[in-house]
Write an enzyme that holds these catalytic residues in place. Sequence first.
Site, PDB file in Angstrom:
ATOM      1  N   SER A 292       2.437   7.501  -4.722  1.00 12.33           N
ATOM      2  CA  SER A 292       1.021   7.834  -4.877  1.00 12.33           C
ATOM      3  C   SER A 292       0.644   7.857  -6.356  1.00 12.33           C
ATOM      4  O   SER A 292       0.904   6.911  -7.074  1.00 12.33           O
ATOM      5  CB  SER A 292       0.725   9.159  -4.168  1.00 12.33           C
ATOM      6  N   TRP A 383      -6.544   3.450   2.317  1.00 15.28           N
ATOM      7  CA  TRP A 383      -7.096   4.011   1.084  1.00 15.28           C
ATOM      8  C   TRP A 383      -6.423   3.409  -0.137  1.00 15.28           C
ATOM      9  O   TRP A 383      -7.035   3.232  -1.187  1.00 15.28           O
ATOM     10  CB  TRP A 383      -6.920   5.523   1.112  1.00 15.28           C
ATOM     11  N   HIS A 448       0.584   7.259   4.461  1.00 11.23           N
ATOM     12  CA  HIS A 448       0.866   7.449   3.039  1.00 11.23           C
ATOM     13  C   HIS A 448       1.946   8.514   2.878  1.00 11.23           C
ATOM     14  O   HIS A 448       1.683   9.709   3.033  1.00 11.23           O
ATOM     15  CB  HIS A 448      -0.433   7.890   2.374  1.00 11.23           C
TER      16      HIS A 448
END
Length: 468
Positions: A292, A383, A448
């Site tokens: 991330s 995203w 994620h």
Amino acid sequence: MKNFKNILMASAIIFSFILLTDASAQGVITKYYSPNPGVEKAFKVKQEESLVPEYVLPDLLISDNGKTIENAEMWWKIKRPELLSWFENQMYGKTPLFSMAIKDFLKNPIVEVRAEKKDALGGKATRREVRLHFTSDKKGFFIDLLIYIPNNVKKAVPAFTMLNFKGNQATTNEPDVFICESWVTGRKDGTEIRNKSTEKSRGVSQDRWPFEMIIDRGYAVATACYHDIDPDYDDGFQNGIHPYFYKKGQTRPDGNEWGSIGAWAWGLSRIMDYLETEPRINSKQVAVAGHSRLGKTSLWAGAQDQRFAIVISNNSGCGGAALSKRVFGENLDIINYVRPHWFCGNFKYYSNNENALGLDQHALMALIAPRPLYVASAEKDLWADPKGEFLSAINADPVYKLLGTEGAGNALNNVTKKKGNLIYDVKMPELNNPIGSIIHYHIRTGVHAVTNYDWEQYLSFADKYFKK
């Protein structure tokens, strides 16, 4: 609309401190933004390929003055410095030199071995906890390292280094690891009180840190909490590392000076400094990885510090591996508004202005060449724009080829649209089917996160280059 946007984002920022601090919150951020028509309208969130705008990628083999880069010498002397300078001045900010630090800041930190356990993980590893003091006053700036080294290997071993989100104690179920003393993001689950970690935080992230798997494969691993380096909130850069490098009278970084991602990348290089002193670790074989926002960090650390022999990006998305010009999923308008401290001040110019970007993230991938690069995505992590991450990685292929490697290898079989050296469309790889060569990529099922599947691929990738 402007007032609506400000009110909406004030709420989003409050939410972000509770929910968006790390990978476990990414599913929340996607749900929070995407289904909300008001937010979509305010921030122009796009998660459909039909909405991707026409865009032009800069050719990585053309210099700023229009000269064709024809060989490795021209790359190292002309084009690579141009790319690095752009990212330093326009995106992540320049990392200051030690000579710019205040007088009591130490280039060579004081190393305090706080604890060592030679029979950790059921006897498989030596666990060491090291505090790096960067001021002579031990109450000043420090980084706490947690290191596991295999016991059953006689020679120096390769290693992975990767920052963590919730403190070293959160990465393992071993009950005697020191609890993080730094500021941590607020939560409502009891793992912190007043932004300080509690006993309840032990092991809460261990599913992302398969230490025994890593040790069994013959690798050491070193981690530190990213909040040690710079707390992840917009405090005007008054805490963390930044103030130690302010010039006289300076109160925050200049427009082209490092933001938090730059600081966290600096911290990874300081961990590398320490690993070079550890005889049981082969410092020529250290892979830097990140997930991330810390995947963005690992890429920037790898671009600047060529001591990292392999660079790995896990779901790094906007500002990391994904092409910004696609304006897909999280975009620069959102990331600069919600996380204004991550990048340098100059980067705000590109909010809702992606066409003005002089470069895109394929150039960041190219700065890692010719070293092995692994970029990974997740199917449900729209995203982070998985397709944009894949496109960015394989668009670095011409540079890798120029430097004598196989580049993206069979990943180029997925190309469906190309203009000159540049790739604009691809057929996405099959799920859970890694492809490529020295530039490697996979998209797995799921959301994620960092999973055991991801780690299995990274370990096998490292085996290919470290265990010949």
